[in-house]
Design an enzyme around this catalytic site. Structure first.
Site, PDB file in Angstrom:
ATOM      1  N   LYS A 184       0.865  -1.174   0.000  1.00 30.29           N
ATOM      2  CA  LYS A 184       0.000   0.000   0.000  1.00 30.29           C
ATOM      3  C   LYS A 184       0.907   1.231   0.000  1.00 30.29           C
ATOM      4  O   LYS A 184       1.431   1.638   1.022  1.00 30.29           O
ATOM      5  CB  LYS A 184      -0.915  -0.001   1.233  1.00 30.29           C
ATOM      6  CG  LYS A 184      -2.228   0.780   1.050  1.00 30.29           C
ATOM      7  CD  LYS A 184      -2.082   2.264   0.760  1.00 30.29           C
ATOM      8  CE  LYS A 184      -1.781   3.053   2.009  1.00 30.29           C
ATOM      9  NZ  LYS A 184      -1.720   4.531   1.698  1.00 30.29           N
ATOM     10  N   GLU A 259       9.330   1.857  11.268  1.00 31.08           N
ATOM     11  CA  GLU A 259      10.346   2.913  11.270  1.00 31.08           C
ATOM     12  C   GLU A 259       9.597   4.223  11.215  1.00 31.08           C
ATOM     13  O   GLU A 259       8.914   4.524  10.232  1.00 31.08           O
ATOM     14  CB  GLU A 259      11.289   2.719  10.065  1.00 31.08           C
ATOM     15  CG  GLU A 259      12.536   3.574  10.167  1.00 31.08           C
ATOM     16  CD  GLU A 259      12.420   4.833   9.345  1.00 31.08           C
ATOM     17  OE1 GLU A 259      12.272   5.909   9.973  1.00 31.08           O
ATOM     18  OE2 GLU A 259      12.466   4.756   8.121  1.00 31.08           O
ATOM     19  N   CYS A 293      13.502  11.012   7.321  1.00 29.15           N
ATOM     20  CA  CYS A 293      13.326  10.653   8.727  1.00 29.15           C
ATOM     21  C   CYS A 293      14.623  10.806   9.507  1.00 29.15           C
ATOM     22  O   CYS A 293      14.610  11.110  10.693  1.00 29.15           O
ATOM     23  CB  CYS A 293      12.782   9.237   8.838  1.00 29.15           C
ATOM     24  SG  CYS A 293      13.724   8.038   7.875  1.00 29.15           S
ATOM     25  N   GLU A 391       9.057  17.057  15.016  1.00 28.18           N
ATOM     26  CA  GLU A 391       9.535  16.744  13.667  1.00 28.18           C
ATOM     27  C   GLU A 391       8.838  17.656  12.655  1.00 28.18           C
ATOM     28  O   GLU A 391       7.610  17.668  12.559  1.00 28.18           O
ATOM     29  CB  GLU A 391       9.262  15.286  13.321  1.00 28.18           C
ATOM     30  CG  GLU A 391       9.823  14.891  11.958  1.00 28.18           C
ATOM     31  CD  GLU A 391       9.643  13.419  11.627  1.00 28.18           C
ATOM     32  OE1 GLU A 391      10.585  12.810  11.091  1.00 28.18           O
ATOM     33  OE2 GLU A 391       8.558  12.875  11.904  1.00 28.18           O
TER      34      GLU A 391
END
Length: 498
Positions: A184, A259, A293, A391
């Site tokens: 997906k 992750e 990331c 973030e």
């Protein structure tokens, strides 16, 4: 003004790929996909729902239970995986064009990601052929060995930053292990994912081993996570989404590899090679448009070199080339989507009250449209500031001074995330002791993010659950069954014999 480059060969629609065929959604639903330079919709993609995921999982289950893939010798699987790598390499420029158009990543960086995707398949093709499972002997008494078996249908949910490469990162070990898969991809960036089907077909992957369902995370992704016939989910994305997946997978005790987000520190000590540290910390947060990331988005600098570092860093950041993602001279392109652009710009505004702005801070001149953000540098940022703690996932960096090693470690560890850390020092003892005490799944010493595929990849705290990479990836997609054989007489207590 930037040009608007449109690659040749764009599809007129993007469909699912289920059991060897391109298909529309069962209910006919679609969603619009835009490109981040014009912010105009250029294609409609099939919007997967539970019914589509059910069909894909059924196909993958048949391929796993009845098809040849899990039962093939490792060498035979490896041949097909190497053909996949060959096909990716042969069209790397085409892939990069599509990726850049869909994501806004600079073309030179997108090309590198396509080549990395091919290398992922080659690496896992080699690994499954070379792999040896453990045997334990008790001479004259017992032999114990490990029988490694693919677990089943793997659900793979991937993000919109470097999507093709990150899809390969999951597809390669899952297929190498003998699992079948349902992928997906992220709804913002389905274009390059649509190329996998023909690549796998031409390489000879058996029908049903690879399936793809497009759609929104809360619809298609949610259905995949909750499907009872999907024992494994590998997810890369935001920490909040990871928490939701964790909760939804819990009733079925699914295997999870996640992750998640990061707010990684780059720590620069006074004895560091300053030129190298500046090069690396610029690249570490502004490459891939800051949408990475592992970005070193907090830079901690020892006070004796702080002013020089800030002055040089800001000058370089102000000089970064922002523009057309298809121009090889571009260093920072357009952010992936208007929603994300608004999020990043909101943090830029927050930062103006939390730090001293020394570069960027808005939209670049000459680029009135598209999701462009100037590389933005805030300095003198307090550790409780939102731009230090949260973030941002864009070309925005916070720089903070420190006085002692202890303070540097406290600042480095003082966030909820723990994905990566970058340490710059020429003191050998400090380098290793600091690295081992920093709360991060991965540490780079005097280096930017250059990773050996054999090493573990993953984070601690809010940055993830589990590790992949090398044999750890194979471990995730397989069950290690212990088989015990007694040699000679069996010495069992004889209950009830009296």
């Amino acid at each position: 003004m930037t040009t608007h480059h449109v690659p040749a060969g764009l599809p007129t629609s993007i469909q699912h790929y289920i059991d060897g065929r391109f298909v529309d959604s069962v209910d006919g639903g679609t969603f619009d996909v835009l490109d981040p330079v014009s912010n105009e919709n250029y294609v409609k993609a099939a919007a997967g729902q539970k019914a589509d995921v059910d069909l894909a999982v059924a196909a993958a289950t048949r391929a796993f239970k009845e098809g040849p893939w899990p039962r093939m010798k490792p060498r035979d699987r490896a041949r097909i995986l190497n053909k996949v790598a060959d096909a990716v390499e042969a069209q790397d420029a085409h892939l990069a064009e599509f990726e850049t158009f869909d994501t806004g990543l600079p073309i030179t960086q997108a090309l590198g990601q396509a080549q990395r995707a091919a290398e992922n398949f080659r690496f896992f093709a080699d690994l499954v052929v070379a792999q040896a499972d453990d045997t334990y002997k008790v001479p004259g008494a017992q032999v114990n060995y490990v029988n490694r078996k693919p677990i089943g249908v793997a659900g793979l949910i991937t993000p919109w930053n470097t999507p093709f490469m990150l899809e390969s990162w999951k597809l390669a070990p899952a297929l190498a292990s003998g699992c079948t898969v349902v992928l997906k991809p992220a709804e913002f960036t389905p274009l390059s994912a649509s190329l996998w089907a023909s690549i796998f077909e031409e390489a000879g992957l058996p029908q049903g081993a690879f399936n793809l369902v497009n759609g929104l995370g809360e619809e298609a992704g949610d259905a995949l996570v909750k499907h009872p016939d999907v024992p494994l989910i590998s997810f890369t994305g935001e920490s909040r989404t990871g928490q939701i997946i964790f909760g939804n997978a819990a009733p079925m005790l699914k295997g999870l590899s996640m992750e998640l987000g990061g707010k990684s520190p780059a720590v620069v000590f006074a004895d560091a090679d300053l030129d190298a540290a500046i090069d690396s910390t610029l690249f570490g947060v502004f490459s891939l448009n800051g949408e990475r990331c592992t970005a070193g988005s907090r830079i901690l600098v020892e006070r004796s070199i702080y002013d020089e570092f800030v002055e040089r860093y800001a000058a370089r950041a102000a000089n970064i080339v922002v523009g057309d993602p298809h121009d090889p001279a571009t260093e920072v392109g357009a952010l992936v989507h208007p929603e994300h652009f608004e999020k990043v710009m909101s943090y830029v505004e927050i930062g103006k009250s939390e730090g001293r702005l020394v570069a960027g801070g808005g939209r670049p001149e000459g680029l009135p449209t598209g999701n462009y953000v100037s590389p933005t540098v805030f300095v003198d940022v307090a550790p409780d500031a939102r731009i230090f703690q949260e973030e941002i996932f864009g070309p925005v960096v916070a720089i903070t001074p420190f006085d002692t090693d202890e303070e540097a470690l406290e600042l480095a560890n003082g966030v909820r995330y723990g994905l990566a850390a970058y340490i710059w020092t020429n003191d050998l003892k400090r380098a290793h002791s600091f690295s081992q005490n920093v709360e991060a799944g991965m540490v780079w010493l005097n280096s930017h993010n250059v990773r050996d595929l054999r090493t573990p990849f993953g984070g601690v705290k809010a940055s993830g659950l589990g590790h992949e990479g090398g044999y750890l990836s194979i471990d995730f997609y397989t069950d290690s069954q212990a088989v015990h054989i007694t040699l000679g007489a069996v010495h069992t207590p004889r209950f009830g014999a009296a």
